[in-house]
Design an enzyme around this catalytic site. Structure first.
Site, PDB file in Angstrom:
ATOM      1  N   ARG A  57       0.866  -1.175   0.000  1.00 49.50           N
ATOM      2  CA  ARG A  57       0.000   0.000   0.000  1.00 49.50           C
ATOM      3  C   ARG A  57       0.904   1.227   0.000  1.00 49.50           C
ATOM      4  O   ARG A  57       2.117   1.093   0.106  1.00 49.50           O
ATOM      5  CB  ARG A  57      -0.924  -0.008   1.215  1.00 49.50           C
ATOM      6  CG  ARG A  57      -0.172   0.027   2.521  1.00 49.50           C
ATOM      7  CD  ARG A  57      -1.082   0.159   3.725  1.00 49.50           C
ATOM      8  NE  ARG A  57      -0.290   0.001   4.937  1.00 49.50           N
ATOM      9  CZ  ARG A  57      -0.780   0.033   6.164  1.00 49.50           C
ATOM     10  NH1 ARG A  57      -2.066   0.210   6.356  1.00 49.50           N
ATOM     11  NH2 ARG A  57      -0.002  -0.113   7.206  1.00 49.50           N
ATOM     12  N   CYS A 106      10.174  10.593  -8.489  1.00 48.53           N
ATOM     13  CA  CYS A 106      10.012  10.215  -9.892  1.00 48.53           C
ATOM     14  C   CYS A 106      10.097  11.438 -10.802  1.00 48.53           C
ATOM     15  O   CYS A 106      10.124  12.574 -10.344  1.00 48.53           O
ATOM     16  CB  CYS A 106       8.695   9.471 -10.077  1.00 48.53           C
ATOM     17  SG  CYS A 106       7.249  10.548 -10.021  1.00 48.53           S
ATOM     18  N   GLU A 142      -6.121   4.987  16.055  1.00 47.91           N
ATOM     19  CA  GLU A 142      -5.704   3.583  16.142  1.00 47.91           C
ATOM     20  C   GLU A 142      -4.931   3.450  17.446  1.00 47.91           C
ATOM     21  O   GLU A 142      -3.829   3.966  17.575  1.00 47.91           O
ATOM     22  CB  GLU A 142      -4.801   3.192  14.959  1.00 47.91           C
ATOM     23  CG  GLU A 142      -5.485   3.345  13.612  1.00 47.91           C
ATOM     24  CD  GLU A 142      -4.600   2.934  12.428  1.00 47.91           C
ATOM     25  OE1 GLU A 142      -3.560   2.298  12.649  1.00 47.91           O
ATOM     26  OE2 GLU A 142      -4.958   3.280  11.295  1.00 47.91           O
ATOM     27  N   CYS A 149       7.266  13.885 -10.269  1.00 44.42           N
ATOM     28  CA  CYS A 149       7.475  14.752  -9.108  1.00 44.42           C
ATOM     29  C   CYS A 149       8.549  15.792  -9.422  1.00 44.42           C
ATOM     30  O   CYS A 149       8.472  16.937  -8.970  1.00 44.42           O
ATOM     31  CB  CYS A 149       7.884  13.935  -7.879  1.00 44.42           C
ATOM     32  SG  CYS A 149       6.496  13.030  -7.171  1.00 44.42           S
ATOM     33  N   ASN A 172      -4.879   7.466   4.551  1.00 45.73           N
ATOM     34  CA  ASN A 172      -4.415   6.805   5.772  1.00 45.73           C
ATOM     35  C   ASN A 172      -2.919   7.030   5.904  1.00 45.73           C
ATOM     36  O   ASN A 172      -2.144   6.645   5.030  1.00 45.73           O
ATOM     37  CB  ASN A 172      -4.689   5.299   5.673  1.00 45.73           C
ATOM     38  CG  ASN A 172      -4.437   4.579   6.979  1.00 45.73           C
ATOM     39  OD1 ASN A 172      -5.291   4.556   7.860  1.00 45.73           O
ATOM     40  ND2 ASN A 172      -3.262   4.008   7.128  1.00 45.73           N
ATOM     41  N   GLU A 173      -2.529   7.719   6.964  1.00 45.35           N
ATOM     42  CA  GLU A 173      -1.114   7.952   7.261  1.00 45.35           C
ATOM     43  C   GLU A 173      -0.330   8.430   6.043  1.00 45.35           C
ATOM     44  O   GLU A 173       0.570   7.752   5.538  1.00 45.35           O
ATOM     45  CB  GLU A 173      -0.477   6.685   7.845  1.00 45.35           C
ATOM     46  CG  GLU A 173      -1.084   6.283   9.179  1.00 45.35           C
ATOM     47  CD  GLU A 173      -0.378   5.088   9.826  1.00 45.35           C
ATOM     48  OE1 GLU A 173       0.279   4.320   9.110  1.00 45.35           O
ATOM     49  OE2 GLU A 173      -0.508   4.932  11.049  1.00 45.35           O
ATOM     50  N   CYS A 186       8.450  10.715  -2.823  1.00 48.54           N
ATOM     51  CA  CYS A 186       8.599  10.153  -4.164  1.00 48.54           C
ATOM     52  C   CYS A 186       9.622  10.995  -4.921  1.00 48.54           C
ATOM     53  O   CYS A 186       9.670  12.216  -4.766  1.00 48.54           O
ATOM     54  CB  CYS A 186       7.248  10.171  -4.872  1.00 48.54           C
ATOM     55  SG  CYS A 186       7.335   9.549  -6.565  1.00 48.54           S
TER      56      CYS A 186
HETATM   57  C1  GAL Z   1      -1.183   1.721  10.973  1.00 47.11           C
HETATM   58  C2  GAL Z   1      -2.116   1.740   9.790  1.00 47.11           C
HETATM   59  C3  GAL Z   1      -3.135   0.641   9.864  1.00 47.11           C
HETATM   60  C4  GAL Z   1      -2.492  -0.653  10.193  1.00 47.11           C
HETATM   61  C5  GAL Z   1      -1.680  -0.529  11.440  1.00 47.11           C
HETATM   62  C6  GAL Z   1      -0.969  -1.794  11.785  1.00 47.11           C
HETATM   63  O1  GAL Z   1      -0.018   2.392  10.723  1.00 47.11           O
HETATM   64  O2  GAL Z   1      -2.764   2.973   9.685  1.00 47.11           O
HETATM   65  O3  GAL Z   1      -3.804   0.549   8.642  1.00 47.11           O
HETATM   66  O4  GAL Z   1      -1.700  -1.030   9.131  1.00 47.11           O
HETATM   67  O5  GAL Z   1      -0.727   0.473  11.292  1.00 47.11           O
HETATM   68  O6  GAL Z   1       0.068  -2.058  10.912  1.00 47.11           O
END
Ligand code: GAL
Length: 665
Positions: free
Chosen positions: A104, A150, A299, A153, A142-143, A148
């Protein structure tokens, strides 16, 4: 209200399990879950063909159990139909290798085709969910992160430079490209600082880091614009990665958001030791500082972490302790990662509250017990905020510049900042982490570690802060460079010399592991050892607080104090060991008469949330032993609803929230 819940992936589980999950969540006191931040291929299985039916059903099941939803836009993980056979969409790393499909965050953040598809899925989600009362907010991507390098860029970097510098003459002058014959005569000639460039121009390299940071800010802005327009009643956040993440200017990324959230994994996946509580506290303070407002943990670790190998299980009581620590520092939401451990995919071993088999066990019991506690104390936490007279300045420009040139192999900007934060934490003093643009009024003490990149206006701001009565603590390698990462042509600390009333006559970069004793001058009591770097100071108007105790600069000043206007400026000409940093911090706190709210053992963290002039004192026992804290007045513990004192006894990993008084008001 405290938001309490988990990151939930209904697309990973049979639909006939969802109601049971929602029931267990409700029993644990959950009122929110985050959904869909990696579900692009489920929501858009083919370009322009959207399927939200499954997500609608999941939201309905959750809503029927009183649980509302934060939706993630899934743009951190583009599906194969977008990436297949299009190498130009993939990020190129600093070593010039191109990412390939299978993980990802592999996308190039400037590529127009990626951006178009990212906007389209965000737009489709916004259209579908803007009026859904069970969707309370959005998490974008997400995060964000990863640089990059390339060709795409590179072209965007050249455009970005053109907009900033206007002419190549100006750019050549600012970067000093006359060095090694780098004078650019066309914008297209400007490279990106790949690792194989041998050694790059520091001006170019710093601008590239700023450019990538700005690129993610603009990428985020494209989705913000869509959501703001279509979903004005839902909040917008992004999940940050705490203090340690150092590739983006988090102040810039946070600015357009309604709420900062972050991802907190105290046990990481590399060691069996939990991160030091002070480091977690620093992350909380940084995340709060990005917008100077309360935040969420999006998280929060709830199980064993790991991908190929696994770390240690959270010890009994830790899930609760980490949650209360976050709340003590201003978190209004605790969302655990993740509800149930995935059976497949890269994160099979990154555990959630439930194990693979979906059975509620110890961790669920701890989460559920905390849920009912939070329901009881939520009202008391309503509209409370953290407040302090002490701040530290975090400069991403300086952080980026030290990544390029650490100056000494042992110097690390983040560690240096952390050393001062940890010294304050040991003294139980609350600290705000602020950026260069923050309003400093309201603070009495400001620690500014290694402000290496110093634009004129920031120097003026610090002078004005001290002039008006503030106390600033500046440390070595401050004022060394201008905005363009060019060394200043005046004695160090450059533009801060008048404020410090001292200049650096000569400096010494210490060999790895070596140190020089520091000797207190007069009765300052400042002792310890100089490490990493030694500035040999010449005081002009400043008084000398400590000198070096050996080498050719034995007896020469190392630490000075200058009275300037109504305030004071300390200059600490070295990095220093723990004893030195502790004694400097103690000296400054006592000069300003700043005291901790309670006297507590070092491993009991004390943090406050305020409602008007009423404090709530959190006492958090991070140790694995019982700890006692002497109380000078009667308190009620909000968690137990019982009076406490004259001694508060905290069990291992125990927490108390003290409200002054004999009974709960
Ligand atoms: C975070 C991420 C989540 C999950 C978690 C555990 O950094 O946002 O999607 O991957 O770590 O690895």
């Amino acid at each position: 209200m405290i938001y309490y819940g988990a990151d939930y992936y209904p697309e990973h589980w049979p639909e006939d399990r969802w109601a049971q999950d929602a029931r267990l969540m409700q029993q644990a006191g959950f009122n929110v879950v985050r959904l869909a931040e990696f579900a692009w291929s489920q929501m858009e299985p083919a370009p322009g063909r959207y399927d939200f039916a499954w997500l609608d059903r999941a939201i309905d099941v959750l809503a029927a159990h009183g649980i509302r939803v934060v939706l993630g836009t899934p743009t951190a993980s583009p599906p194969p139909w977008l990436m297949h056979n299009r190498p130009e969409l993939f990020l190129v790393r600093e070593d010039n290798s191109r990412a390939t499909y299978g993980g990802r965050r592999e996308y190039c953040p400037t590529h127009p085709l990626y951006r178009t598809h990212a906007r389209q899925i965000a737009q489709a989600m916004a259209e579908h969910y803007h009026a859904n009362p069970n969707v309370i907010g959005w998490q974008i991507d997400n995060e964000f992160g990863d640089r990059c390098y390339c060709e795409n860029c590179r072209a965007a970097f050249q455009d970005w430079l053109r907009a900033r510098y206007r002419t190549l003459d100006v750019l050549n002058r600012c970067w000093g490209t006359v060095f090694w014959s780098h004078e650019y005569t066309a914008w297209e000639q400007i490279p990106v600082p790949l690792a194989n460039a041998v050694i790059s121009n520091p001006g170019l390299d710093l601008d590239y880091r700023r450019f990538i940071s700005a690129t993610y800010v603009s990428l985020q802005q494209e989705q913000i614009a869509i959501l703001r327009q279509r979903c004005p009643d839902q909040f917008i956040t992004h999940n940050f990665m705490g203090f340690k993440y150092d590739k983006l200017d988090y102040f810039d990324l946070a600015e357009p958001l309604d709420l900062v959230t972050w991802d907190n994994y105290p046990r990481g996946f590399w060691s069996n030791e939990a991160a030091p509580p002070a480091l977690l506290a620093l992350s909380h303070a940084t995340m709060r500082g990005l917008k100077r407002q309360n935040f969420w943990v999006m998280e929060s670790q709830s199980g064993i972490t790991g991908w190929q190998t696994m770390g240690a299980a959270p010890r009994p009581g830790e899930i609760r302790l980490w949650a209360y620590q976050a709340i003590a520092h201003g978190a209004d939401g605790i969302v655990f990662f993740r509800w149930r451990t995935a059976r497949f995919g890269a994160e099979q071993f990154w555990h959630g509250i439930l194990d693979h088999d979906g059975q509620p066990r110890r961790r669920y019991a701890e989460v559920a017990a905390l849920g009912s506690e939070l329901q009881r104390i939520a009202a008391a936490l309503e509209a409370t905020e953290t407040r302090t007279e002490v701040a530290m300045l975090l400069s991403y420009d300086s952080r980026f510049a030290f990544q390029i040139q650490p100056n000494n192999p042992d110097f690390d900007y983040a560690t240096h900042l952390y050393d001062y934060y940890a010294a304050l934490h040991r003294q139980h003093i609350a600290v705000d982490i602020v950026g260069p643009h923050a309003d400093l009024s309201g603070y009495r003490m400001l620690i500014v570690p290694a402000l290496y990149i110093l634009p004129d206006n920031l120097a003026e701001k610090l002078e004005a802060f001290v002039e008006g009565g503030g106390t600033v603590v500046l440390t070595t390698r401050s004022g060394v460079k201008d905005f363009h990462n060019t060394v200043v042509d005046r004695p160090l600390p450059g533009l801060l010399s008048t404020l410090c009333g001292a200049t650096v006559d000569e400096y010494d970069s210490l060999y790895q592991g070596s140190s020089i004793p520091i000797q207190a001058a007069g009765n300052s009591g400042i002792t310890g050892a100089a490490t990493v770097w030694c500035d040999i100071l010449v005081p002009e108007t400043a008084e000398v607080l400590a000198t070096y105790g050996s080498d050719f600069y034995m007896g020469r000043p190392a630490i000075t104090l200058n009275r300037y206007g109504k305030g004071r400026a300390f200059y600490v000409g070295t990095v220093g060991d723990r004893r030195l940093v502790d004694s400097v911090v103690r000296y400054v706190l006592s000069a300003l008469n700043i005291r901790p709210p309670l006297k507590a053992p070092e491993d009991v963290e004390i943090a406050l949330r305020w409602q008007a002039d009423q404090p709530l004192i959190f006492a958090l026992n991070h140790s694995s032993d019982t700890r006692e804290v002497a109380l000078e007045q009667p308190y009620v513990d909000l968690i137990t609803d019982q009076p406490v004192g004259p001694v508060l006894t905290l069990p291992p990993k125990g927490v108390a929230i003290l409200a002054p008084g004999e009974t709960r008001s």
